[in-house]
Design a protein around this motif. Structure first.
Motif, PDB file in Angstrom:
ATOM      1  N   LEU A  38       0.856  -1.183   0.000  1.00 62.20           N
ATOM      2  CA  LEU A  38       0.000   0.000   0.000  1.00 62.20           C
ATOM      3  C   LEU A  38       0.894   1.236   0.000  1.00 62.20           C
ATOM      4  O   LEU A  38       0.584   2.250  -0.605  1.00 62.20           O
ATOM      5  N   GLN A  39       2.019   1.131   0.692  1.00 63.79           N
ATOM      6  CA  GLN A  39       2.940   2.255   0.835  1.00 63.79           C
ATOM      7  C   GLN A  39       4.366   1.724   0.915  1.00 63.79           C
ATOM      8  O   GLN A  39       4.618   0.706   1.537  1.00 63.79           O
ATOM      9  N   ILE A  40       5.295   2.438   0.294  1.00 66.13           N
ATOM     10  CA  ILE A  40       6.703   2.053   0.313  1.00 66.13           C
ATOM     11  C   ILE A  40       7.493   3.121   1.055  1.00 66.13           C
ATOM     12  O   ILE A  40       7.308   4.323   0.816  1.00 66.13           O
ATOM     13  N   GLN A  41       8.371   2.661   1.942  1.00 64.47           N
ATOM     14  CA  GLN A  41       9.219   3.534   2.754  1.00 64.47           C
ATOM     15  C   GLN A  41       9.946   4.557   1.879  1.00 64.47           C
ATOM     16  O   GLN A  41      10.453   4.225   0.816  1.00 64.47           O
ATOM     17  N   ASN A  42       9.959   5.810   2.343  1.00 64.57           N
ATOM     18  CA  ASN A  42      10.621   6.940   1.674  1.00 64.57           C
ATOM     19  C   ASN A  42       9.956   7.358   0.367  1.00 64.57           C
ATOM     20  O   ASN A  42      10.574   8.016  -0.462  1.00 64.57           O
ATOM     21  N   SER A  43       8.687   6.994   0.190  1.00 65.21           N
ATOM     22  CA  SER A  43       7.961   7.460  -0.998  1.00 65.21           C
ATOM     23  C   SER A  43       7.158   8.709  -0.616  1.00 65.21           C
ATOM     24  O   SER A  43       7.180   9.149   0.525  1.00 65.21           O
ATOM     25  N   ASN A  44       6.446   9.245  -1.574  1.00 66.50           N
ATOM     26  CA  ASN A  44       5.651  10.442  -1.311  1.00 66.50           C
ATOM     27  C   ASN A  44       4.158  10.166  -1.364  1.00 66.50           C
ATOM     28  O   ASN A  44       3.374  11.071  -1.577  1.00 66.50           O
ATOM     29  N   SER A  45       3.759   8.926  -1.191  1.00 63.41           N
ATOM     30  CA  SER A  45       2.331   8.619  -1.180  1.00 63.41           C
ATOM     31  C   SER A  45       1.954   8.097   0.195  1.00 63.41           C
ATOM     32  O   SER A  45       2.583   7.180   0.716  1.00 63.41           O
ATOM     33  N   SER A  46       0.967   8.736   0.775  1.00 66.27           N
ATOM     34  CA  SER A  46       0.525   8.320   2.100  1.00 66.27           C
ATOM     35  C   SER A  46      -0.986   8.437   2.172  1.00 66.27           C
ATOM     36  O   SER A  46      -1.571   9.395   1.653  1.00 66.27           O
ATOM     37  N   TYR A  47      -1.581   7.453   2.792  1.00 67.33           N
ATOM     38  CA  TYR A  47      -3.031   7.404   2.924  1.00 67.33           C
ATOM     39  C   TYR A  47      -3.414   7.134   4.375  1.00 67.33           C
ATOM     40  O   TYR A  47      -2.656   6.532   5.120  1.00 67.33           O
ATOM     41  N   GLU A  48      -4.618   7.522   4.681  1.00 68.29           N
ATOM     42  CA  GLU A  48      -5.269   7.035   5.888  1.00 68.29           C
ATOM     43  C   GLU A  48      -6.218   5.966   5.368  1.00 68.29           C
ATOM     44  O   GLU A  48      -6.903   6.185   4.364  1.00 68.29           O
ATOM     45  N   GLY A  49      -6.236   4.800   6.004  1.00 62.87           N
ATOM     46  CA  GLY A  49      -7.021   3.717   5.445  1.00 62.87           C
ATOM     47  C   GLY A  49      -7.829   2.950   6.473  1.00 62.87           C
ATOM     48  O   GLY A  49      -7.439   2.853   7.638  1.00 62.87           O
ATOM     49  N   LYS A  57       1.012  -5.509   7.459  1.00 62.32           N
ATOM     50  CA  LYS A  57       2.088  -5.257   8.406  1.00 62.32           C
ATOM     51  C   LYS A  57       2.684  -3.899   8.052  1.00 62.32           C
ATOM     52  O   LYS A  57       2.817  -3.530   6.880  1.00 62.32           O
ATOM     53  N   THR A  58       2.989  -3.153   9.099  1.00 58.48           N
ATOM     54  CA  THR A  58       3.653  -1.871   8.959  1.00 58.48           C
ATOM     55  C   THR A  58       5.058  -2.065   9.496  1.00 58.48           C
ATOM     56  O   THR A  58       5.220  -2.498  10.642  1.00 58.48           O
ATOM     57  N   TYR A  59       6.054  -1.791   8.671  1.00 56.90           N
ATOM     58  CA  TYR A  59       7.429  -2.082   9.081  1.00 56.90           C
ATOM     59  C   TYR A  59       8.410  -1.116   8.441  1.00 56.90           C
ATOM     60  O   TYR A  59       8.077  -0.404   7.489  1.00 56.90           O
ATOM     61  N   ILE A  60       9.612  -1.103   9.002  1.00 54.13           N
ATOM     62  CA  ILE A  60      10.707  -0.359   8.387  1.00 54.13           C
ATOM     63  C   ILE A  60      11.732  -1.367   7.905  1.00 54.13           C
ATOM     64  O   ILE A  60      11.860  -2.446   8.467  1.00 54.13           O
ATOM     65  N   LEU A  61      12.428  -0.989   6.863  1.00 55.86           N
ATOM     66  CA  LEU A  61      13.543  -1.786   6.366  1.00 55.86           C
ATOM     67  C   LEU A  61      14.807  -1.126   6.893  1.00 55.86           C
ATOM     68  O   LEU A  61      15.099   0.028   6.580  1.00 55.86           O
ATOM     69  N   ASN A  62      15.542  -1.842   7.733  1.00 50.32           N
ATOM     70  CA  ASN A  62      16.749  -1.302   8.356  1.00 50.32           C
ATOM     71  C   ASN A  62      17.893  -1.234   7.364  1.00 50.32           C
ATOM     72  O   ASN A  62      17.852  -1.861   6.303  1.00 50.32           O
ATOM     73  N   ASP A  63      18.932  -0.487   7.735  1.00 52.57           N
ATOM     74  CA  ASP A  63      20.103  -0.323   6.860  1.00 52.57           C
ATOM     75  C   ASP A  63      20.745  -1.650   6.489  1.00 52.57           C
ATOM     76  O   ASP A  63      21.319  -1.788   5.416  1.00 52.57           O
ATOM     77  N   HIS A  87       2.005  15.712   7.726  1.00 55.02           N
ATOM     78  CA  HIS A  87       3.020  16.731   7.482  1.00 55.02           C
ATOM     79  C   HIS A  87       3.626  16.632   6.084  1.00 55.02           C
ATOM     80  O   HIS A  87       4.604  17.314   5.794  1.00 55.02           O
ATOM     81  N   GLN A  88       3.054  15.769   5.243  1.00 56.26           N
ATOM     82  CA  GLN A  88       3.474  15.624   3.849  1.00 56.26           C
ATOM     83  C   GLN A  88       4.983  15.396   3.719  1.00 56.26           C
ATOM     84  O   GLN A  88       5.638  15.952   2.850  1.00 56.26           O
ATOM     85  N   LYS A  89       5.513  14.557   4.617  1.00 60.18           N
ATOM     86  CA  LYS A  89       6.920  14.160   4.561  1.00 60.18           C
ATOM     87  C   LYS A  89       7.008  12.805   3.872  1.00 60.18           C
ATOM     88  O   LYS A  89       6.016  12.089   3.780  1.00 60.18           O
ATOM     89  N   PRO A  90       8.210  12.437   3.401  1.00 57.77           N
ATOM     90  CA  PRO A  90       8.344  11.085   2.831  1.00 57.77           C
ATOM     91  C   PRO A  90       7.916  10.036   3.858  1.00 57.77           C
ATOM     92  O   PRO A  90       8.082  10.234   5.060  1.00 57.77           O
ATOM     93  N   THR A  91       7.371   8.959   3.374  1.00 60.30           N
ATOM     94  CA  THR A  91       6.826   7.936   4.258  1.00 60.30           C
ATOM     95  C   THR A  91       7.927   7.291   5.095  1.00 60.30           C
ATOM     96  O   THR A  91       9.043   7.087   4.627  1.00 60.30           O
ATOM     97  N   THR A  92       7.583   6.994   6.320  1.00 57.17           N
ATOM     98  CA  THR A  92       8.513   6.372   7.261  1.00 57.17           C
ATOM     99  C   THR A  92       8.486   4.859   7.130  1.00 57.17           C
ATOM    100  O   THR A  92       9.490   4.192   7.320  1.00 57.17           O
ATOM    101  N   TYR A  93       7.322   4.319   6.800  1.00 55.82           N
ATOM    102  CA  TYR A  93       7.092   2.879   6.872  1.00 55.82           C
ATOM    103  C   TYR A  93       6.717   2.279   5.529  1.00 55.82           C
ATOM    104  O   TYR A  93       6.169   2.948   4.661  1.00 55.82           O
ATOM    105  N   ASN A  94       6.953   0.986   5.420  1.00 52.73           N
ATOM    106  CA  ASN A  94       6.347   0.163   4.385  1.00 52.73           C
ATOM    107  C   ASN A  94       5.045  -0.365   4.969  1.00 52.73           C
ATOM    108  O   ASN A  94       5.009  -0.740   6.144  1.00 52.73           O
ATOM    109  N   ILE A  95       4.004  -0.390   4.161  1.00 49.06           N
ATOM    110  CA  ILE A  95       2.751  -1.022   4.574  1.00 49.06           C
ATOM    111  C   ILE A  95       2.428  -2.052   3.502  1.00 49.06           C
ATOM    112  O   ILE A  95       2.229  -1.709   2.332  1.00 49.06           O
ATOM    113  N   LYS A  96       2.407  -3.314   3.908  1.00 49.83           N
ATOM    114  CA  LYS A  96       2.313  -4.430   2.969  1.00 49.83           C
ATOM    115  C   LYS A  96       1.188  -5.370   3.375  1.00 49.83           C
ATOM    116  O   LYS A  96       1.035  -5.682   4.564  1.00 49.83           O
TER     117      LYS A  96
END
Length: 189
Positions: A38-49, A57-63, A87-96
């Motif tokens: 639904l959302q990819i980390q560091n992208s510019n698309s964000s939704y409330e769903g 699952k909502t997760y981050i991909l570590n370095d 705040h229209q910032k790049p997305t923090t999380y992946n939502i899959k």
């Protein structure tokens, strides 16, 4: 088709049919297959769903390339990357999607329009943000103060019908333990 969404909102505020129609007009229906994003980390698309069917699952991909699962979200629950959405910032999380899923989403622009058309949705919004903040705080308190076994037992008690659908890799990441340690916890329970 969106009966559960209306019920979710009307548990907090009443809606007229006209107000409900405004909401339906601004929401977008999305179907995702298992493992689609639904959302990819560091992208510019964000939704409330609002999840109509399925699980995410909502997760981050570590370095180092590993996943850290922050939350699981299930049917009739809301989910959002709060900072990105508000705040229209790049997305923090992946939502899959972790199973075939259906979700209704709204973007920030359409939500602002809805607030103008249906001002009492602001009250609903405040309630939902408060609930999200409480969930985040509770998750932090649990991680800091409870054992992995306690968190596992509480998770399966809270989500008995979904726990079996979450693979051990995702569940061990959520609990912050190795796959092997999760297997030991499961054997002892």
């Amino acid at each position: 088709m969106y009966k559960n969404l209306r019920l979710s909102i009307e548990l907090k505020i009443p809606l007229t049919d006209q107000e409900w129609n405004f909401i339906v007009e601004k929401a977008e229906f999305i179907k995702l297959k298992k493992n689609e994003f639904l959302q990819i980390q560091n992208s510019n698309s964000s939704y409330e769903g609002f999840i109509l069917k399925g699980a995410f699952k909502t997760y981050i991909l570590n370095d180092n390339g590993t996943e850290s699962v922050i939350f699981f979200s299930f049917e009739n629950e809301w989910m959002c990357d709060l900072e990105s959405f508000y705040h229209q910032k790049p997305t923090t999380y992946n939502i899959k999607a972790i199973e075939d899923s259906e979700i209704l989403v709204i973007n920030k622009t359409n939500k602002a329009i809805l607030f103008e058309q249906v001002p009492k949705l602001i009250q609903f919004h405040i309630i939902m943000v408060e609930k999200a903040n409480i969930a985040i705080q509770q998750r932090l308190i649990d991680v800091l103060n409870k054992t992995s076994k306690q968190r596992y037992l509480e998770f399966i008690e809270k989500h008995p019908q979904k726990a079996d659908k979450i693979n051990n890799r995702n569940l061990s990441s959520y609990l912050g333990v190795s796959h092997e340690f999760l297997s030991k916890i499961k054997k002892r329970c």
